[in-house]
Design a protein around this motif. Structure first.
Motif, PDB file in Angstrom:
ATOM      1  N   UNK A 109       0.848  -1.195   0.000  1.00 32.73           N
ATOM      2  CA  UNK A 109       0.000   0.000   0.000  1.00 32.73           C
ATOM      3  C   UNK A 109       0.881   1.242   0.000  1.00 32.73           C
ATOM      4  N   UNK A 110       1.629   1.423  -1.089  1.00 33.84           N
ATOM      5  CA  UNK A 110       2.561   2.541  -1.156  1.00 33.84           C
ATOM      6  C   UNK A 110       2.977   2.770  -2.598  1.00 33.84           C
ATOM      7  N   UNK A 111       3.128   4.036  -2.954  1.00 35.98           N
ATOM      8  CA  UNK A 111       3.648   4.387  -4.276  1.00 35.98           C
ATOM      9  C   UNK A 111       5.163   4.559  -4.232  1.00 35.98           C
ATOM     10  N   UNK A 112       5.769   4.369  -3.069  1.00 40.10           N
ATOM     11  CA  UNK A 112       7.200   4.595  -2.905  1.00 40.10           C
ATOM     12  C   UNK A 112       8.019   3.565  -3.681  1.00 40.10           C
ATOM     13  N   UNK A 113       8.806   4.020  -4.661  1.00 39.44           N
ATOM     14  CA  UNK A 113       9.664   3.061  -5.360  1.00 39.44           C
ATOM     15  C   UNK A 113      10.717   2.454  -4.435  1.00 39.44           C
ATOM     16  N   UNK A 114      11.120   3.178  -3.397  1.00 38.70           N
ATOM     17  CA  UNK A 114      12.104   2.656  -2.450  1.00 38.70           C
ATOM     18  C   UNK A 114      11.538   1.465  -1.683  1.00 38.70           C
ATOM     19  N   UNK A 115      10.310   1.552  -1.222  1.00 36.67           N
ATOM     20  CA  UNK A 115       9.712   0.423  -0.495  1.00 36.67           C
ATOM     21  C   UNK A 115       9.568  -0.791  -1.411  1.00 36.67           C
TER      22      UNK A 115
END
Length: 192
Positions: free
Chosen positions: A8-14
């Motif tokens: 549940x995240x748009x973060x490319x790092x996650x």
């Protein structure tokens, strides 16, 4: 390959960090109000936001896959610094961190089959002194624009960091030790 969970995240790092430990996942970003409550403690804040992200994502999809969410905040003098709005805000944030220690709180929330698990990682980071010109040049790279605390430990800002005690991946936005522990609760083993 079929996904093992929903991030549940748009973060490319996650997403990159999950790939690093071999977890196949689908991404479903959610939009929630991440404004801290007045007087909300940093740990309570990141835990609440991570839990809200996972709850919203779980309610908006009909998949039976586990839902993983996280939230990360940079804390200095007990204050949540957030993401910079503009150059002036980035200067304020990075000047506050310059030559000092600060904390990075990263909460992880996992929901599966009606169960909810959470974990919290707290890391201590020390910056070397930064000049005004360095801060401006760093801003101009574009790297700090969408980052908590106006920096990316895995990027150019790595040259600012004298020391770190805690979780490098937690400072990036997803503490892998804690994440792997939660995943095992849902029956997803990292090393099989």
């Amino acid at each position: 390959m079929q996904a093992q969970l929903i991030l549940a995240s748009a973060s490319p790092r996650r997403s990159e960090l999950l790939k690093q430990i071999g977890i196949r996942h689908a991404v479903m970003a959610v939009d929630i109000d991440e404004t801290p409550f007045p007087g909300e403690a940093p740990a309570a804040y990141v835990e609440r936001v991570a839990a809200e992200k996972s709850a919203v994502c779980a309610s908006q999809n009909d998949s039976l896959l586990p839902v993983l969410a996280a939230d990360t905040s940079v804390i200095c003098d007990g204050r949540i610094l957030g993401k910079p709005d503009d150059l002036q805000h980035a200067i304020e944030i990075l000047s506050r961190l310059s030559g000092r220690n600060h904390q990075v709180y990263s909460a992880v929330s996992l929901r599966n089959a009606g169960c909810h698990w959470q974990a919290l990682s707290v890391s201590e980071v020390r910056f070397r002194p930064l000049s005004h010109q360095e801060i401006v040049r760093y801003w101009q790279t574009g790297e700090p624009c969408d980052k908590a605390g106006a920096y990316a430990i895995q990027g150019l800002a790595s040259v600012f960091i004298e020391s770190i005690t805690g979780s490098f991946s937690g400072v990036m936005g997803l503490p892998l030790f804690e994440t792997a522990q939660l995943l095992s609760q849902a029956g997803i083993e990292v090393i099989q």
